[in-house]
Design a protein around this motif. Structure first.
Motif, PDB file in Angstrom:
ATOM      1  N   VAL A  46       0.817  -1.216   0.000  1.00  0.00           N
ATOM      2  CA  VAL A  46       0.000   0.000   0.000  1.00  0.00           C
ATOM      3  C   VAL A  46       0.849   1.263   0.000  1.00  0.00           C
ATOM      4  CG1 VAL A  46      -1.507   1.403   1.465  1.00  0.00           C
ATOM      5  CG2 VAL A  46      -2.183  -0.908   0.871  1.00  0.00           C
ATOM      6  N   PRO A  47       1.841   1.407   0.894  1.00  0.00           N
ATOM      7  CA  PRO A  47       2.631   2.641   0.879  1.00  0.00           C
ATOM      8  C   PRO A  47       3.383   2.855  -0.427  1.00  0.00           C
ATOM      9  CG  PRO A  47       2.985   1.425   2.928  1.00  0.00           C
ATOM     10  CD  PRO A  47       2.251   0.517   1.995  1.00  0.00           C
ATOM     11  N   ILE A  48       3.834   1.766  -1.067  1.00  0.00           N
ATOM     12  CA  ILE A  48       4.547   1.901  -2.338  1.00  0.00           C
ATOM     13  C   ILE A  48       3.602   2.414  -3.416  1.00  0.00           C
ATOM     14  CG2 ILE A  48       5.848   0.673  -4.124  1.00  0.00           C
ATOM     15  CD1 ILE A  48       6.689  -1.336  -1.982  1.00  0.00           C
ATOM     16  N   TYR A  49       2.417   1.796  -3.507  1.00  0.00           N
ATOM     17  CA  TYR A  49       1.444   2.247  -4.498  1.00  0.00           C
ATOM     18  C   TYR A  49       1.000   3.681  -4.219  1.00  0.00           C
ATOM     19  CZ  TYR A  49       0.924  -2.663  -5.925  1.00  0.00           C
ATOM     20  OH  TYR A  49       1.144  -3.941  -6.385  1.00  0.00           O
ATOM     21  N   ALA A  50       0.837   4.013  -2.943  1.00  0.00           N
ATOM     22  CA  ALA A  50       0.401   5.367  -2.591  1.00  0.00           C
ATOM     23  C   ALA A  50       1.430   6.396  -3.051  1.00  0.00           C
ATOM     24  CB  ALA A  50       0.181   5.468  -1.079  1.00  0.00           C
ATOM     25  N   LYS A  51       2.706   6.072  -2.845  1.00  0.00           N
ATOM     26  CA  LYS A  51       3.760   6.989  -3.282  1.00  0.00           C
ATOM     27  C   LYS A  51       3.789   7.098  -4.804  1.00  0.00           C
ATOM     28  CE  LYS A  51       7.220   9.701  -2.583  1.00  0.00           C
ATOM     29  NZ  LYS A  51       7.008  11.000  -1.898  1.00  0.00           N
ATOM     30  N   LEU A  52       3.687   5.976  -5.491  1.00  0.00           N
ATOM     31  CA  LEU A  52       3.710   5.992  -6.953  1.00  0.00           C
ATOM     32  C   LEU A  52       2.505   6.718  -7.533  1.00  0.00           C
ATOM     33  CD1 LEU A  52       4.980   2.374  -7.760  1.00  0.00           C
ATOM     34  CD2 LEU A  52       6.254   4.522  -7.907  1.00  0.00           C
ATOM     35  N   SER A  53       1.364   6.655  -6.831  1.00  0.00           N
ATOM     36  CA  SER A  53       0.172   7.348  -7.329  1.00  0.00           C
ATOM     37  C   SER A  53       0.339   8.858  -7.275  1.00  0.00           C
ATOM     38  CB  SER A  53      -1.068   6.932  -6.529  1.00  0.00           C
ATOM     39  OG  SER A  53      -1.079   7.528  -5.240  1.00  0.00           O
ATOM     40  N   GLU A  54       1.217   9.344  -6.378  1.00  0.00           N
ATOM     41  CA  GLU A  54       1.504  10.772  -6.322  1.00  0.00           C
ATOM     42  C   GLU A  54       2.353  11.198  -7.518  1.00  0.00           C
ATOM     43  OE1 GLU A  54       0.321  12.674  -4.007  1.00  0.00           O
ATOM     44  OE2 GLU A  54      -0.334  11.276  -2.467  1.00  0.00           O
ATOM     45  N   VAL A  55       3.112  10.257  -8.066  1.00  0.00           N
ATOM     46  CA  VAL A  55       4.046  10.570  -9.150  1.00  0.00           C
ATOM     47  C   VAL A  55       3.470  10.222 -10.518  1.00  0.00           C
ATOM     48  CG1 VAL A  55       6.355  10.117 -10.067  1.00  0.00           C
ATOM     49  CG2 VAL A  55       5.988  10.182  -7.590  1.00  0.00           C
ATOM     50  N   LEU A  56       2.912   9.020 -10.626  1.00  0.00           N
ATOM     51  CA  LEU A  56       2.432   8.531 -11.920  1.00  0.00           C
ATOM     52  C   LEU A  56       0.955   8.786 -12.150  1.00  0.00           C
ATOM     53  CD1 LEU A  56       4.245   5.052 -11.880  1.00  0.00           C
ATOM     54  CD2 LEU A  56       5.056   7.186 -12.894  1.00  0.00           C
ATOM     55  N   GLY A  57       0.231   9.104 -11.080  1.00  0.00           N
ATOM     56  CA  GLY A  57      -1.210   9.280 -11.193  1.00  0.00           C
ATOM     57  C   GLY A  57      -1.955   8.082 -10.640  1.00  0.00           C
ATOM     58  N   ARG A  58      -3.235   8.270 -10.345  1.00  0.00           N
ATOM     59  CA  ARG A  58      -4.018   7.194  -9.743  1.00  0.00           C
ATOM     60  C   ARG A  58      -4.369   6.101 -10.765  1.00  0.00           C
ATOM     61  NH1 ARG A  58      -2.497  10.431  -5.590  1.00  0.00           N
ATOM     62  NH2 ARG A  58      -3.947  12.121  -5.141  1.00  0.00           N
ATOM     63  N   LYS A  59      -4.628   6.505 -12.012  1.00  0.00           N
ATOM     64  CA  LYS A  59      -5.152   5.579 -13.019  1.00  0.00           C
ATOM     65  C   LYS A  59      -4.221   4.412 -13.317  1.00  0.00           C
ATOM     66  CE  LYS A  59      -7.390   5.570 -17.568  1.00  0.00           C
ATOM     67  NZ  LYS A  59      -7.912   6.439 -18.655  1.00  0.00           N
ATOM     68  N   PRO A  60      -2.947   4.652 -13.647  1.00  0.00           N
ATOM     69  CA  PRO A  60      -2.083   3.499 -13.955  1.00  0.00           C
ATOM     70  C   PRO A  60      -1.890   2.568 -12.763  1.00  0.00           C
ATOM     71  CG  PRO A  60      -0.801   5.536 -13.839  1.00  0.00           C
ATOM     72  CD  PRO A  60      -2.230   5.922 -13.837  1.00  0.00           C
ATOM     73  N   ILE A  61      -1.926   3.106 -11.558  1.00  0.00           N
ATOM     74  CA  ILE A  61      -1.730   2.278 -10.370  1.00  0.00           C
ATOM     75  C   ILE A  61      -2.924   1.355 -10.158  1.00  0.00           C
ATOM     76  CG2 ILE A  61      -1.402   2.295  -7.867  1.00  0.00           C
ATOM     77  CD1 ILE A  61       1.019   3.200  -9.565  1.00  0.00           C
ATOM     78  N   ILE A  62      -4.133   1.885 -10.267  1.00  0.00           N
ATOM     79  CA  ILE A  62      -5.306   1.047 -10.023  1.00  0.00           C
ATOM     80  C   ILE A  62      -5.478   0.018 -11.143  1.00  0.00           C
ATOM     81  CG2 ILE A  62      -7.028   2.533 -11.155  1.00  0.00           C
ATOM     82  CD1 ILE A  62      -8.874   1.900  -8.754  1.00  0.00           C
ATOM     83  N   ILE A  63      -5.121   0.383 -12.374  1.00  0.00           N
ATOM     84  CA  ILE A  63      -5.188  -0.586 -13.476  1.00  0.00           C
ATOM     85  C   ILE A  63      -4.187  -1.719 -13.244  1.00  0.00           C
ATOM     86  CG2 ILE A  63      -4.727  -0.938 -15.931  1.00  0.00           C
ATOM     87  CD1 ILE A  63      -7.380   0.408 -15.408  1.00  0.00           C
ATOM     88  N   PHE A  64      -2.977  -1.391 -12.816  1.00  0.00           N
ATOM     89  CA  PHE A  64      -1.977  -2.409 -12.521  1.00  0.00           C
ATOM     90  C   PHE A  64      -2.453  -3.322 -11.395  1.00  0.00           C
ATOM     91  CE2 PHE A  64       1.652  -3.843  -9.952  1.00  0.00           C
ATOM     92  CZ  PHE A  64       2.381  -4.543 -10.901  1.00  0.00           C
ATOM     93  N   GLY A  65      -3.060  -2.734 -10.376  1.00  0.00           N
ATOM     94  CA  GLY A  65      -3.567  -3.522  -9.255  1.00  0.00           C
ATOM     95  C   GLY A  65      -4.640  -4.507  -9.689  1.00  0.00           C
ATOM     96  N   ILE A  66      -5.542  -4.060 -10.545  1.00  0.00           N
ATOM     97  CA  ILE A  66      -6.603  -4.939 -11.041  1.00  0.00           C
ATOM     98  C   ILE A  66      -6.008  -6.104 -11.831  1.00  0.00           C
ATOM     99  CG2 ILE A  66      -8.560  -5.081 -12.645  1.00  0.00           C
ATOM    100  CD1 ILE A  66      -9.264  -2.198 -11.818  1.00  0.00           C
ATOM    101  N   ALA A  67      -5.005  -5.810 -12.671  1.00  0.00           N
ATOM    102  CA  ALA A  67      -4.372  -6.864 -13.470  1.00  0.00           C
ATOM    103  C   ALA A  67      -3.668  -7.889 -12.573  1.00  0.00           C
ATOM    104  CB  ALA A  67      -3.367  -6.244 -14.441  1.00  0.00           C
TER     105      ALA A  67
END
Length: 451
Positions: A46-67
Motif C-alpha cells: 500500500v505505501p509503495i502504491y500510494a507513493k507511486l500514485s503521487e508521481v504517476l497518477g491514480r489511473k495506472p496504479i489502479i489498473i496495474f492492481g486490477i491486473a
C-alpha cells in the motif's frame, strides 16, 4: 465502486469456503495464513502504491492492481496444495494493495469534505452488497460446484472493472523524476513477515521458547528498527515518518490498527465457529457474517451528518461504544452458539465501525493537501491492513493453542466453540484498545479542515 467490489467480494467469499478448502487441501492449522499472507502483501505494498500514485497518477496504479489481482485469482483457482494457495494469495494481496487505497484516494480527490461521507457510503455499500453476494456465492460454490470458483468468479469482474476505469477516469499528471524506496520495501516486508511467522507458528511448528521462535521475533524486530532508520534517510520513503509525527494522523493510524484487527477476528472466525458448532451450511454462516457489512454502510453513509455537527472524534467515540457493546455480547454468548445472537452482534459491530472507520479516514485526508493525500490515505489503510495481518496471526495463535492443548481436531464442535470464544474475547480487548486511540484524537471540527 466496481474496483472496490473486487476486494470486497474476495474478502467475504473466502471465509465461508474455509471448511471446504481444508477438506480438499488439508492444513487446518495453516488456514489463518490464507488471510495473513494476503493482508501482509496488501499492507506492505500500500505505501509503495500510494507513493507511486503521487508521481504517476491514480489511473495506472489502479489498473496495474486490477491486473495483478486477476493473475492472483487465476493462480489461486488452480492451486494444488495449501502452501501453493497461500503463495498465490500473496499475489492477490499485492493487487489489492493497489486497488482499495487508490479508489479511496480518488474519492478524496474529486469530492468535497461534505460530499465524501456520502460517497464513502457508496463505497461502503459495495461491501454491503458483497456481504450478501459473496457468502451466497461462496456457499453455493462450496456445496454444489467447487471452492475454486470463488477465485474464478473474479475473472469477469476484473475485466469489467479495468475497462470501466480505463474508459471513465481522466487525470492530468505532470511527469517528474522519482526514486522508489526499494530498501524500505524489502526491510518492511521482511520484518513483518518474520514477526507474523513467529506469532502464527509459535507453539505449533516450534515451541515458543525455541531458538527458531526467539530468532523470528528478534530478527523481525531488528529489521523493523532498520526500516525506521532507512526511512529517515530515504529520498522518497515509502512510508514517510512525518505521517506519524502529527497527533491526528498517528491516532487515526492506531484506530486503523484496531479496526483491522476487529474485522479480521470476525470475518475469519464467525463462519468457522457457526459451521463447526451448529453445523450450519457455509451459505447460512456467511449470511450471518453479512450482517456486519450491512450495518457498516448504513452508518458510514450517515456519518457525515454527525461529524459535521459534533466533529470527527466524538463521532468515532459514539461508534466505538457501539462496537464494544456488540463485541461484548458476541463474546459473552459464544459458549452457547446461537445464529440470531451472532448475526445481531455482527450487525451492531458493523454499525459502530461505520461511525469509526469513515470519519477517522476523512479526518486524516482532510488535514493535508492534495499532493500528500495519497500518502496519508495509504498510511491509514496500511495501518488497517497491518492490524488485520497481526490480528489474524494472534487470533490464529490463540485458536491453534487451544486446539493443541485440548487434542481436538479441526472438526470437533466443542473445541471449535472454545477456540472461537477465546478469539471473540480477544476481539473485545482489541476494541477496548481502539477506544483509547479514539480518545487520544485531537478535537478537529470538519468545518475547519481542507477540502
Amino acid at each position: 465502486m466496481m474496483a472496490t467490489g473486487l476486494v470486497a467480494i474476495d474478502a467475504t467469499i473466502l471465509a465461508t469456503a474455509i471448511t471446504s478448502i481444508v477438506g480438499d487441501l488439508g492444513g487446518f492449522a495453516q488456514f489463518p495464513w490464507l488471510f495473513s499472507i494476503y493482508l501482509l502483501a496488501q499492507a506492505v505494498s500500500v505505501p509503495i502504491y500510494a507513493k507511486l500514485s503521487e508521481v504517476l497518477g491514480r489511473k495506472p496504479i489502479i489498473i496495474f492492481g486490477i491486473a495483478l489481482f486477476l493473475l492472483g485469482s487465476i493462480l489461486c483457482g488452480l492451486a494444488w496444495s495449501m502452501p501453493a494457495l497461500i503463495a498465490f494469495r500473496a499475489v492477490q494481496g499485492l493487487g489489492a494493495g493497489a486497488v482499495q487505497p487508490t479508489a479511496i484516494t480518488i474519492v478524496g480527490d474529486i469530492y468535497t469534505i461534505a460530499e465524501r461521507a456520502q460517497v464513502q457510503g457508496y463505497l461502503a455499500s459495495v461491501w454491503a452488497i458483497s456481504s450478501v453476494v459473496g457468502p451466497t456465492l461462496g456457499g453455493l460454490f462450496s456445496e454444489f460446484l467447487s471452492w475454486r470458483w470463488i477465485f474464478f468468479i473474479n475473472i469477469p469482474l476484473c475485466i469489467v472493472a479495468g475497462w470501466m476505469i480505463m474508459r471513465t477516469l481522466h487525470e492530468r499528471i505532470e511527469p517528474r523524476a522519482h526514486r522508489v524506496d526499494y530498501l524500505g520495501a524489502v526491510l518492511l516486508t521482511s520484518s513483518l513477515s518474520l514477526l507474523i511467522l513467529g506469532i502464527l507458528e509459535g507453539g505449533q511448528s516450534w515451541a515458543w521458547d525455541s531458538p527458531l521462535s526467539i530468532g523470528a521475533f528478534v530478527v523481525g524486530g531488528l529489521l523493523l528498527g532498520c526500516f525506521v532508520l532507512a526511512e529517515t534517510r530515504a529520498a522518497e520513503p515509502i512510508l514517510p515518518l512525518w505521517v506519524f509525527s502529527r497527533r491526528l494522523l498517528l491516532t487515526t493510524a492506531l484506530v486503523g490498527l484496531g479496526v483491522g484487527a476487529i474485522l479480521i477476528g470476525l470475518t475469519s472466525y464467525v463462519p468457522t465457529y457457526l459451521e463447526g458448532s451448529l453445523e450450519v451450511s457455509p451459505l447460512v454462516a456467511g449470511l450471518a457474517l453479512a450482517a456486519l457489512t450491512i450495518g457498516w454502510p448504513i452508518s458510514a453513509s450517515l456519518s457525515g451528518r454527525f461529524y459535521l455537527r459534533i466533529g470527527f472524534r466524538n463521532t468515532a467515540l459514539i461508534g466505538m461504544v457501539v462496537v464494544v457493546s456488540g463485541a461484548v455480547i458476541l463474546a459473552a454468548f459464544a459458549g452457547e452458539p446461537n445464529l440470531v445472537t451472532v448475526a445481531a452482534s455482527c450487525f451492531l459491530i458493523g454499525l459502530g465501525l461505520g461511525l469509526v472507520a469513515t470519519p477517522t479516514l476523512i479526518a486524516a485526508q482532510s488535514s493535508v493537501e492534495w499532493n500528500q493525500r495519497g500518502v496519508v490515505t495509504g498510511a491509514s489503510l496500511f495501518s488497517r491492513s497491518i492490524g488485520s495481518a497481526i490480528g489474524v496471526a494472534i487470533f490464529g495463535a490463540v485458536a491453534n493453542g487451544i486446539f493443541a492443548a485440548s487434542g481436538g481436531s479441526g472438526t470437533d464442535a466443542e473445541t471449535i466453540t472454545t477456540a472461537s470464544s477465546a478469539v471473540f474475547l480477544a476481539v473485545v480487548i482489541a476494541a477496548a484498545a481502539t477506544v483509547v486511540a479514539v480518545v487520544a484524537m485531537p478535537r478537529t471540527p470538519a468545518q475547519g479542515s481542507r477540502a
